[in-house]
Design a protein around this motif. Sequence first.
Motif, PDB file in Angstrom:
ATOM      1  N   UNK A 134      11.767  -8.220  -2.324  1.00  0.00           N
ATOM      2  CA  UNK A 134      10.637  -7.411  -1.851  1.00  0.00           C
ATOM      3  C   UNK A 134      11.138  -6.237  -1.015  1.00  0.00           C
ATOM      4  N   UNK A 135      12.029  -6.539  -0.081  1.00  0.00           N
ATOM      5  CA  UNK A 135      12.565  -5.491   0.790  1.00  0.00           C
ATOM      6  C   UNK A 135      13.267  -4.413  -0.033  1.00  0.00           C
ATOM      7  N   UNK A 136      14.027  -4.819  -1.035  1.00  0.00           N
ATOM      8  CA  UNK A 136      14.720  -3.847  -1.884  1.00  0.00           C
ATOM      9  C   UNK A 136      13.717  -2.990  -2.659  1.00  0.00           C
ATOM     10  N   UNK A 137      12.657  -3.599  -3.179  1.00  0.00           N
ATOM     11  CA  UNK A 137      11.638  -2.844  -3.911  1.00  0.00           C
ATOM     12  C   UNK A 137      10.928  -1.826  -3.023  1.00  0.00           C
ATOM     13  N   UNK A 138      10.722  -2.200  -1.745  1.00  0.00           N
ATOM     14  CA  UNK A 138      10.035  -1.306  -0.812  1.00  0.00           C
ATOM     15  C   UNK A 138      11.010  -0.376  -0.086  1.00  0.00           C
ATOM     16  N   UNK A 139      12.321  -0.580  -0.336  1.00  0.00           N
ATOM     17  CA  UNK A 139      13.369   0.212   0.306  1.00  0.00           C
ATOM     18  C   UNK A 139      13.312   0.072   1.834  1.00  0.00           C
ATOM     19  N   UNK A 140      13.153  -1.174   2.285  1.00  0.00           N
ATOM     20  CA  UNK A 140      13.136  -1.489   3.713  1.00  0.00           C
ATOM     21  C   UNK A 140      14.056  -2.684   3.954  1.00  0.00           C
ATOM     22  N   UNK A 141      14.249  -3.043   5.218  1.00  0.00           N
ATOM     23  CA  UNK A 141      15.015  -4.237   5.561  1.00  0.00           C
ATOM     24  C   UNK A 141      14.083  -5.445   5.530  1.00  0.00           C
ATOM     25  N   UNK A 142      14.632  -6.618   5.326  1.00  0.00           N
ATOM     26  CA  UNK A 142      13.832  -7.840   5.339  1.00  0.00           C
ATOM     27  C   UNK A 142      13.091  -7.951   6.668  1.00  0.00           C
ATOM     28  N   UNK A 143      13.730  -7.537   7.754  1.00  0.00           N
ATOM     29  CA  UNK A 143      13.087  -7.571   9.079  1.00  0.00           C
ATOM     30  C   UNK A 143      11.795  -6.761   9.109  1.00  0.00           C
ATOM     31  N   UNK A 144      11.698  -5.748   8.268  1.00  0.00           N
ATOM     32  CA  UNK A 144      10.519  -4.883   8.255  1.00  0.00           C
ATOM     33  C   UNK A 144       9.307  -5.533   7.573  1.00  0.00           C
ATOM     34  N   UNK A 145       9.513  -6.668   6.927  1.00  0.00           N
ATOM     35  CA  UNK A 145       8.417  -7.342   6.228  1.00  0.00           C
ATOM     36  C   UNK A 145       7.511  -8.122   7.182  1.00  0.00           C
ATOM     37  N   UNK A 146       8.014  -8.405   8.388  1.00  0.00           N
ATOM     38  CA  UNK A 146       7.264  -9.207   9.354  1.00  0.00           C
ATOM     39  C   UNK A 146       7.412  -8.646  10.751  1.00  0.00           C
ATOM     40  N   UNK A 168       0.824  -1.216   0.000  1.00  0.00           N
ATOM     41  CA  UNK A 168       0.000   0.000   0.000  1.00  0.00           C
ATOM     42  C   UNK A 168       0.854   1.260   0.000  1.00  0.00           C
ATOM     43  N   UNK A 169       2.028   1.201   0.632  1.00  0.00           N
ATOM     44  CA  UNK A 169       2.920   2.356   0.709  1.00  0.00           C
ATOM     45  C   UNK A 169       3.726   2.559  -0.580  1.00  0.00           C
ATOM     46  N   UNK A 170       3.829   1.512  -1.388  1.00  0.00           N
ATOM     47  CA  UNK A 170       4.649   1.589  -2.598  1.00  0.00           C
ATOM     48  C   UNK A 170       3.847   2.104  -3.787  1.00  0.00           C
ATOM     49  N   UNK A 171       4.564   2.370  -4.852  1.00  0.00           N
ATOM     50  CA  UNK A 171       3.929   2.819  -6.098  1.00  0.00           C
ATOM     51  C   UNK A 171       3.567   1.634  -6.989  1.00  0.00           C
ATOM     52  N   UNK A 172       3.955   0.434  -6.557  1.00  0.00           N
ATOM     53  CA  UNK A 172       3.677  -0.759  -7.349  1.00  0.00           C
ATOM     54  C   UNK A 172       2.299  -1.323  -7.017  1.00  0.00           C
ATOM     55  N   UNK A 173       1.639  -1.837  -8.021  1.00  0.00           N
ATOM     56  CA  UNK A 173       0.346  -2.489  -7.796  1.00  0.00           C
ATOM     57  C   UNK A 173       0.598  -3.966  -7.498  1.00  0.00           C
ATOM     58  N   UNK A 174      -0.429  -4.607  -6.976  1.00  0.00           N
ATOM     59  CA  UNK A 174      -0.308  -6.048  -6.726  1.00  0.00           C
ATOM     60  C   UNK A 174      -0.064  -6.805  -8.033  1.00  0.00           C
ATOM     61  N   UNK A 175      -0.728  -6.365  -9.089  1.00  0.00           N
ATOM     62  CA  UNK A 175      -0.552  -7.016 -10.390  1.00  0.00           C
ATOM     63  C   UNK A 175       0.896  -6.894 -10.865  1.00  0.00           C
ATOM     64  N   UNK A 176       1.476  -5.703 -10.702  1.00  0.00           N
ATOM     65  CA  UNK A 176       2.873  -5.498 -11.105  1.00  0.00           C
ATOM     66  C   UNK A 176       3.816  -6.372 -10.283  1.00  0.00           C
ATOM     67  N   UNK A 177       3.550  -6.472  -8.969  1.00  0.00           N
ATOM     68  CA  UNK A 177       4.388  -7.321  -8.129  1.00  0.00           C
ATOM     69  C   UNK A 177       4.292  -8.783  -8.535  1.00  0.00           C
ATOM     70  N   UNK A 178       3.094  -9.227  -8.882  1.00  0.00           N
ATOM     71  CA  UNK A 178       2.920 -10.606  -9.351  1.00  0.00           C
ATOM     72  C   UNK A 178       3.757 -10.857 -10.600  1.00  0.00           C
ATOM     73  N   UNK A 179       3.783  -9.886 -11.501  1.00  0.00           N
ATOM     74  CA  UNK A 179       4.570 -10.027 -12.723  1.00  0.00           C
ATOM     75  C   UNK A 179       6.067 -10.038 -12.416  1.00  0.00           C
ATOM     76  N   UNK A 180       6.507  -9.157 -11.514  1.00  0.00           N
ATOM     77  CA  UNK A 180       7.929  -9.080 -11.151  1.00  0.00           C
ATOM     78  C   UNK A 180       8.399 -10.404 -10.543  1.00  0.00           C
ATOM     79  N   UNK A 181       7.569 -10.993  -9.687  1.00  0.00           N
ATOM     80  CA  UNK A 181       7.961 -12.212  -8.991  1.00  0.00           C
ATOM     81  C   UNK A 181       7.520 -13.493  -9.689  1.00  0.00           C
ATOM     82  N   UNK A 182       6.708 -13.359 -10.729  1.00  0.00           N
ATOM     83  CA  UNK A 182       6.242 -14.538 -11.450  1.00  0.00           C
ATOM     84  C   UNK A 182       5.356 -15.425 -10.588  1.00  0.00           C
TER      85      UNK A 182
END
Length: 72
Positions: A48-60, A10-24
């Motif tokens: 994911x963390x790099x795309x959101x510009x956060x640490x992996x720890x921030x994902x959970x 929600x904080x990023x500029x990427x849509x869920x559809x775009x993320x699905x395409x990026x990650x396959x």
Amino acid sequence: MISLIGHWIKQSKLTRKELCEVFGVSQNTLSNWCTGKTFPTIPQAFKLAALFNVKVDDLYQWKEETKKPPLE
């Protein structure tokens, strides 16, 4: 463990559809990552963390499991 991936989407500029395409992955898989039903692989988590510009720890967020007393 509580997934914060949905928050970062929600904080990023990427849509869920775009993320699905990026990650396959399917939208169902991405949804499962957001709810903590399943988890991305370690390389996917770092990406994911790099795309959101956060640490992996921030994902959970860690949530202590409550232990149930043993059955008598």
